[in-house]
Design a protein around this motif. Sequence first.
Motif, short mmCIF file in Angstrom:
data_model
loop_
_atom_site.label_atom_id
_atom_site.label_comp_id
_atom_site.label_asym_id
_atom_site.label_seq_id
_atom_site.Cartn_x
_atom_site.Cartn_y
_atom_site.Cartn_z
N VAL A 170 0.85 -1.19 0.00
CA VAL A 170 0.00 0.00 0.00
C VAL A 170 0.88 1.24 0.00
O VAL A 170 1.99 1.23 0.54
N LEU A 171 0.39 2.28 -0.62
CA LEU A 171 1.01 3.60 -0.63
C LEU A 171 2.50 3.56 -0.99
O LEU A 171 3.34 4.13 -0.31
N SER A 172 2.80 2.89 -2.08
CA SER A 172 4.16 2.88 -2.59
C SER A 172 4.31 3.99 -3.62
O SER A 172 3.38 4.26 -4.37
N THR A 173 5.46 4.61 -3.66
CA THR A 173 5.73 5.62 -4.67
C THR A 173 7.00 5.26 -5.41
O THR A 173 8.00 4.91 -4.80
N VAL A 174 6.93 5.34 -6.72
CA VAL A 174 8.08 5.12 -7.58
C VAL A 174 8.34 6.43 -8.32
O VAL A 174 7.40 7.06 -8.80
N ILE A 175 9.60 6.83 -8.40
CA ILE A 175 9.97 7.96 -9.26
C ILE A 175 10.54 7.34 -10.52
O ILE A 175 11.44 6.49 -10.47
N LYS A 176 10.02 7.75 -11.65
CA LYS A 176 10.43 7.19 -12.94
C LYS A 176 10.85 8.32 -13.87
O LYS A 176 10.44 9.46 -13.70
N VAL A 177 11.63 7.97 -14.88
CA VAL A 177 11.91 8.87 -15.99
C VAL A 177 12.14 8.01 -17.22
O VAL A 177 12.78 6.96 -17.15
N VAL A 212 4.80 7.90 -9.53
CA VAL A 212 3.68 6.98 -9.69
C VAL A 212 3.38 6.45 -8.29
O VAL A 212 4.25 5.90 -7.63
N VAL A 213 2.14 6.63 -7.83
CA VAL A 213 1.73 6.15 -6.51
C VAL A 213 0.88 4.90 -6.69
O VAL A 213 -0.09 4.90 -7.45
N GLU A 214 1.28 3.83 -6.01
CA GLU A 214 0.47 2.62 -5.98
C GLU A 214 -0.32 2.67 -4.68
O GLU A 214 0.23 2.48 -3.60
N LEU A 215 -1.61 2.98 -4.79
CA LEU A 215 -2.45 3.11 -3.60
C LEU A 215 -2.54 1.78 -2.87
O LEU A 215 -2.37 1.71 -1.66
N GLN A 251 -3.18 -0.74 -8.22
CA GLN A 251 -4.07 0.43 -8.39
C GLN A 251 -3.20 1.69 -8.30
O GLN A 251 -2.71 2.01 -7.23
N PHE A 252 -3.03 2.39 -9.41
CA PHE A 252 -2.04 3.44 -9.52
C PHE A 252 -2.62 4.82 -9.81
O PHE A 252 -3.65 4.93 -10.45
#
Length: 119
Positions: free
Chosen positions: A45-52, A67-70, A74-75
């Motif tokens: 729950v509530l994971s955040t990935v920084i992407k480029v 990108v937040v994975e609630l 589920q993003f």
Amino acid sequence: MQGCTINHGHEAGREVFPEDVWCWTWAEPMTLPVNENGTPEEMAVLSTVIKVEPFSPTISQRLPYAVVELVEDQFIENLDPDGYETVINTLAERLDQMRETQRRLVEIRAAYRAQQSRA
């Protein structure tokens, strides 16, 4: 990208299409027991990935974005710093409401127990 957690060693010395090179950075996962189908199971729950993705056809993805994975799979995607702040503020407001509900739950349970002991 600074802080990238992807090993790009396999790309070194090879001809790689620029659009295939992308980076991620993320924090340690957090899980909670989510009851989706009658049996609680630990889900992220509530994971955040920084992407480029420097050569993405979507221009906004050519700069680092969040990108937040609630909850698992589920993003909320393509968040710039302002959009990510909006998500944080929304969740903070919900946490304040949850703390108030927890306070009321403690009071209601105490009243309920008192009523049960008098019966």
